[in-house]
Design a protein around this motif. Structure first.
Motif, mmCIF file in Angstrom:
data_model
loop_
_atom_site.group_PDB
_atom_site.id
_atom_site.type_symbol
_atom_site.label_atom_id
_atom_site.label_comp_id
_atom_site.label_asym_id
_atom_site.label_seq_id
_atom_site.Cartn_x
_atom_site.Cartn_y
_atom_site.Cartn_z
ATOM 1 N N ASP A 29 -9.067 -5.993 -3.921
ATOM 2 C CA ASP A 29 -10.094 -5.190 -4.586
ATOM 3 C C ASP A 29 -9.580 -3.800 -4.959
ATOM 4 N N GLU A 60 -10.524 -9.919 -9.093
ATOM 5 C CA GLU A 60 -9.832 -10.339 -7.877
ATOM 6 C C GLU A 60 -9.711 -11.857 -7.842
ATOM 7 N N SER A 64 -4.097 -10.242 -2.838
ATOM 8 C CA SER A 64 -3.433 -9.692 -1.661
ATOM 9 C C SER A 64 -2.199 -10.541 -1.390
ATOM 10 N N ASN A 112 0.810 -1.230 0.000
ATOM 11 C CA ASN A 112 0.000 0.000 0.000
ATOM 12 C C ASN A 112 0.835 1.267 0.000
ATOM 13 N N PRO A 127 -5.119 -4.392 -0.510
ATOM 14 C CA PRO A 127 -6.182 -5.388 -0.713
ATOM 15 C C PRO A 127 -6.430 -5.637 -2.198
ATOM 16 N N THR A 142 0.069 -5.145 2.684
ATOM 17 C CA THR A 142 -0.439 -5.466 1.358
ATOM 18 C C THR A 142 -1.603 -4.564 0.974
#
Length: 408
Positions: A356, A371, A345, A323, A354, A352
């Protein structure tokens, strides 16, 4: 050791100097040091330098980060990965000398590596900067034999600054008075900062495009500097960006007056840098699987160039990122080359992104993205849609480590 400091990253050298003093200053007893900083290409360039020196019969210590599967990958003593018993003993000594004082995981493990290097015989020590340069835990060597600055680009802005100039200033912090520095291909803004810093500290520079050049001719690598021209095989490591990395390694060996330039480009193996996977359950599916740990916009551009040069084949990506990264900047150059993307993920990575969010960012760049719960599920989904596809697993060295651990 992870509990000795509340932060994973806290850039300063005070704690490192304190612990090294308590250990008897091992940093002052190292075999000749080659210190490598930069945003992209540090690991590949260091691997090439190591291959060239080892081919000449020299013993080489090497420190790199992060590891992919096992921590031991970070520390090579005289050419071999550190043994479990030696690592345990070094870490115990560092923990005892530290006495419970605040210190980050990277700082104390770097001190352990330096202690091991000081006590094991070798001719050379290769140190890869962990983050930045000026305040990195490796920047405690008063007079290395040589420094190298690989291409500087935007990454880790939360620690190093928002602009290319600020980041280049941090990387240039490894320059030392009188110590030559090999400067790889750079944006003009970064090169200007490096040259200004070198002038202030009195560090002689050997700059790509000015003092040395590298190019391809008739499927061969041609390196040229004031000492003459070398006609060599193409690098074993895949991708046009490896040409510049090879050039930096050869320039370093020429400056040191030691090493085998051909072995530098043909010898090294460096996992998760556009690595073709040929064994394991992922390849048993009939897919063409590639693995890369690049995670910033410059890495995305390099990967896009590799994909463009490969024979035509429907190509999908499996992507997981942290992230802290510029996901749009990474995926943007890849978008024209991808038929689709499965977002995952990264297992066991607290930072991490996510799946989505990754999928949404990919769709924002015009990529058909969905995903998936795991790399295995993502690959099965891709192959149900496109049997025999080319699949690039990318976005993070942490994801690459999971793949090498669990699927190979």
């Amino acid at each position: 050791m992870m509990a000795l400091h509340p932060k994973i990253i806290d850039l300063t050298l005070d704690r490192v100097h304190r612990l090294l003093a308590a250990l008897g200053h091992p940093e002052r007893a190292l075999p000749s040091v080659i210190h490598v900083a930069g945003t992209n290409g540090k690991g590949s360039t260091q691997a090439m330098i190591r291959a060239g020196l080892e081919a000449a019969g020299d013993r080489v210590h090497a420190y790199t980060s992060p590891h992919l599967v096992r921590f031991h990958e970070r520390i090579r003593l005289g050419g071999a990965l550190i043994a479990e018993s030696a690592l345990e003993e070094l870490l115990a000594r560092c923990e005892a000398a530290n006495g419970g004082a605040p210190i980050t995981y990277f700082e104390i493990t770097t001190c352990a590596a330096l202690l091991g290097f000081a006590e094991a015989p070798a001719e050379w020590t290769l140190l890869e900067v962990g983050l930045g340069g000026r305040l990195d835990a490796t920047n405690v060597i008063e007079r290395p034999a040589l420094t190298v600055i690989t291409p500087v680009d935007l990454d880790h802005q939360q620690y190093l600054g928002e602009t290319l100039e600020e980041i280049a200033g941090e990387k240039a912090g490894i320059l030392k008075r009188g110590v030559p520095c090999i400067v790889g291909p750079q944006h003009d803004a970064a090169r200007d900062v490096i040259e200004a810093r070198a002038a202030r500290v009195g560090a002689p520079l050997f700059v790509h495009g000015q003092d040395w050049m590298v190019r391809t001719e008739h499927g061969r690598l041609v390196y040229e500097d004031d000492a003459g021209l070398l006609d060599l095989p193409m690098p074993r490591l895949i991708g046009a960006h490896q040409l510049g990395n090879a050039g930096m390694a050869i320039a370093a060996l020429r400056r040191l007056g030691r090493g085998d330039a051909e072995a530098a480009v043909t010898g090294p193996e460096w996992p998760a840098r556009m690595q073709r996977l040929r064994h394991g359950p992922l390849t048993d599916t009939g897919a063409e699987i590639w693995l890369d740990g690049g995670h910033n916009p410059a890495a995305g551009e390099a990967l896009a160039a590799v994909l463009a040069a490969l024979p035509a084949r429907p190509t999908h990506a499996i992507c997981g990122m942290l992230n802290t990264k510029d996901i749009g900047g990474f995926l943007r150059p890849l978008a024209p080359h991808l038929q689709g993307l499965r977002a995952v993920s990264i297992p066991e990575a607290a930072a991490t992104l996510p799946a989505d969010i990754t999928a949404a960012a990919a769709r924002a760049e015009g990529i058909d993205a969905r995903e998936a719960a795991s790399v295995g599920e993502a690959l099965a989904d891709i192959l149900a849609e496109t049997p025999g596809a080319r699949v690039l697993i990318c976005g993070s060295l942490y994801l690459a480590g999971v793949v090498l651990r669990d699927y190979s």
